[in-house]
Design an enzyme around this catalytic site. Sequence first.
Site, PDB file in Angstrom:
ATOM      1  N   HIS A  79       0.848  -1.205   0.000  1.00 59.29           N
ATOM      2  CA  HIS A  79       0.000   0.000   0.000  1.00 59.29           C
ATOM      3  C   HIS A  79       0.880   1.250   0.000  1.00 59.29           C
ATOM      4  O   HIS A  79       0.845   2.053   0.925  1.00 59.29           O
ATOM      5  CB  HIS A  79      -0.952  -0.030   1.198  1.00 59.29           C
ATOM      6  CG  HIS A  79      -1.861  -1.226   1.178  1.00 59.29           C
ATOM      7  ND1 HIS A  79      -3.186  -1.142   0.835  1.00 59.29           N
ATOM      8  CD2 HIS A  79      -1.605  -2.543   1.402  1.00 59.29           C
ATOM      9  CE1 HIS A  79      -3.721  -2.357   0.870  1.00 59.29           C
ATOM     10  NE2 HIS A  79      -2.782  -3.218   1.216  1.00 59.29           N
ATOM     11  N   HIS A  83      -1.859   3.252  -5.234  1.00 57.42           N
ATOM     12  CA  HIS A  83      -2.042   1.805  -5.099  1.00 57.42           C
ATOM     13  C   HIS A  83      -3.515   1.469  -5.010  1.00 57.42           C
ATOM     14  O   HIS A  83      -4.352   2.333  -4.724  1.00 57.42           O
ATOM     15  CB  HIS A  83      -1.301   1.260  -3.875  1.00 57.42           C
ATOM     16  CG  HIS A  83      -1.927   1.663  -2.567  1.00 57.42           C
ATOM     17  ND1 HIS A  83      -1.635   2.849  -1.942  1.00 57.42           N
ATOM     18  CD2 HIS A  83      -2.842   1.049  -1.785  1.00 57.42           C
ATOM     19  CE1 HIS A  83      -2.334   2.943  -0.836  1.00 57.42           C
ATOM     20  NE2 HIS A  83      -3.092   1.869  -0.711  1.00 57.42           N
ATOM     21  N   ASP A  85      -6.491  -0.899  -3.240  1.00 54.30           N
ATOM     22  CA  ASP A  85      -6.884  -1.741  -2.100  1.00 54.30           C
ATOM     23  C   ASP A  85      -7.796  -2.852  -2.611  1.00 54.30           C
ATOM     24  O   ASP A  85      -8.829  -2.575  -3.238  1.00 54.30           O
ATOM     25  CB  ASP A  85      -7.671  -0.921  -1.074  1.00 54.30           C
ATOM     26  CG  ASP A  85      -6.794  -0.043  -0.197  1.00 54.30           C
ATOM     27  OD1 ASP A  85      -5.570  -0.019  -0.392  1.00 54.30           O
ATOM     28  OD2 ASP A  85      -7.362   0.620   0.696  1.00 54.30           O
ATOM     29  N   HIS A  89      -7.905  -6.723   1.957  1.00 54.75           N
ATOM     30  CA  HIS A  89      -7.169  -5.775   2.791  1.00 54.75           C
ATOM     31  C   HIS A  89      -7.889  -5.526   4.117  1.00 54.75           C
ATOM     32  O   HIS A  89      -7.248  -5.268   5.135  1.00 54.75           O
ATOM     33  CB  HIS A  89      -7.016  -4.467   2.020  1.00 54.75           C
ATOM     34  CG  HIS A  89      -6.363  -3.352   2.781  1.00 54.75           C
ATOM     35  ND1 HIS A  89      -5.221  -3.518   3.514  1.00 54.75           N
ATOM     36  CD2 HIS A  89      -6.706  -2.031   2.902  1.00 54.75           C
ATOM     37  CE1 HIS A  89      -4.876  -2.361   4.063  1.00 54.75           C
ATOM     38  NE2 HIS A  89      -5.774  -1.453   3.723  1.00 54.75           N
ATOM     39  N   HIS A 217     -13.159   1.851   3.720  1.00 51.89           N
ATOM     40  CA  HIS A 217     -12.584   0.497   3.741  1.00 51.89           C
ATOM     41  C   HIS A 217     -13.634  -0.527   4.185  1.00 51.89           C
ATOM     42  O   HIS A 217     -13.781  -1.590   3.580  1.00 51.89           O
ATOM     43  CB  HIS A 217     -11.382   0.441   4.690  1.00 51.89           C
ATOM     44  CG  HIS A 217     -10.164   1.152   4.204  1.00 51.89           C
ATOM     45  ND1 HIS A 217      -9.982   2.507   4.338  1.00 51.89           N
ATOM     46  CD2 HIS A 217      -9.057   0.690   3.580  1.00 51.89           C
ATOM     47  CE1 HIS A 217      -8.806   2.845   3.814  1.00 51.89           C
ATOM     48  NE2 HIS A 217      -8.224   1.767   3.349  1.00 51.89           N
TER      49      HIS A 217
HETATM   50 MN    MN Z   1      -4.289   0.798   0.880  1.00 52.18          MN
END
Ligand code: MN
Length: 267
Positions: A79, A83, A85, A89, A217
């Site tokens: 990361h 980049h 994800d 992750h 996330h």
């Molecule tokens: Mn990341």
Amino acid sequence: MDMNSTTDVRLGSVAHLLEGLATRRIDVIDLTTKLSHATPTLELPEPFANLIDFSLEEVSAYDQPGPYWKHHNIHTGEHIGTHLDAPVHWITGRDGKDVARIEPNRLIGPALVLDVSDEVAADPDFLLDIHHIRAWETAHGPIPDGGWLLIRTGWEARAHDRQQFLNNDETGPHSPGLTVDCAQWIAEESPLSGIGVETVGMDAGAAGAQEPPFPAHHYLLANDKYGVTSLRNLSQLPPTGAALIVAPLPIVGGTGSPARVLALVNA
Ligand code: MN
């Protein structure tokens, strides 16, 4: 029949694309931060462990270990820099795809650019909400299937300086991100493949205090949607009409990868 006509029905779309590139009627914009030991990267506070920064290790340089060639080992966290994800992750995506399993057709799609740089200039903790996306849709049309929402915050201007980029103070890092509702909506309701941001991560700097923590996330990676970070040159893209190409390395078991991110735009 005019053999050079762009409406020649015998030309497939790829041929049109290649013709556009050759004649410079289509430009390629590089949205990628260059990778070096100086590329600004996430700094997790104690007690969390950090990834290593990118570095090159010389193995030979036209010398005794390799008289005719130069080559390096690369050392890097997954990361680092611009980049992607991958779902695995995050704990909510732990049963999802690693970066090698993401289908390539999810990594190419319409680029939708939403400019909130004025809002972020006034408030570095600015959070994008659903109503901002709805307003964008009113101006530019509905979000298409497989689109990538690129959130232009102006944060790129800080990227030359690690301290400005991470923007830490005694209360922690301050950088823009998504509201919880917006992250959940993108993940569960929208037809997007993913989002792209200029910051070091796809959540706000202070997202550890949101509920759930790190909602981008949390929701996107649980729903097979992706994020790319540390983008540059979003100011060169129109709100709609560009194509995005996200090219992470297919690291088996990888939770992410440095990626080359390119946009194709009508010149
Ligand atoms: Mn990341």
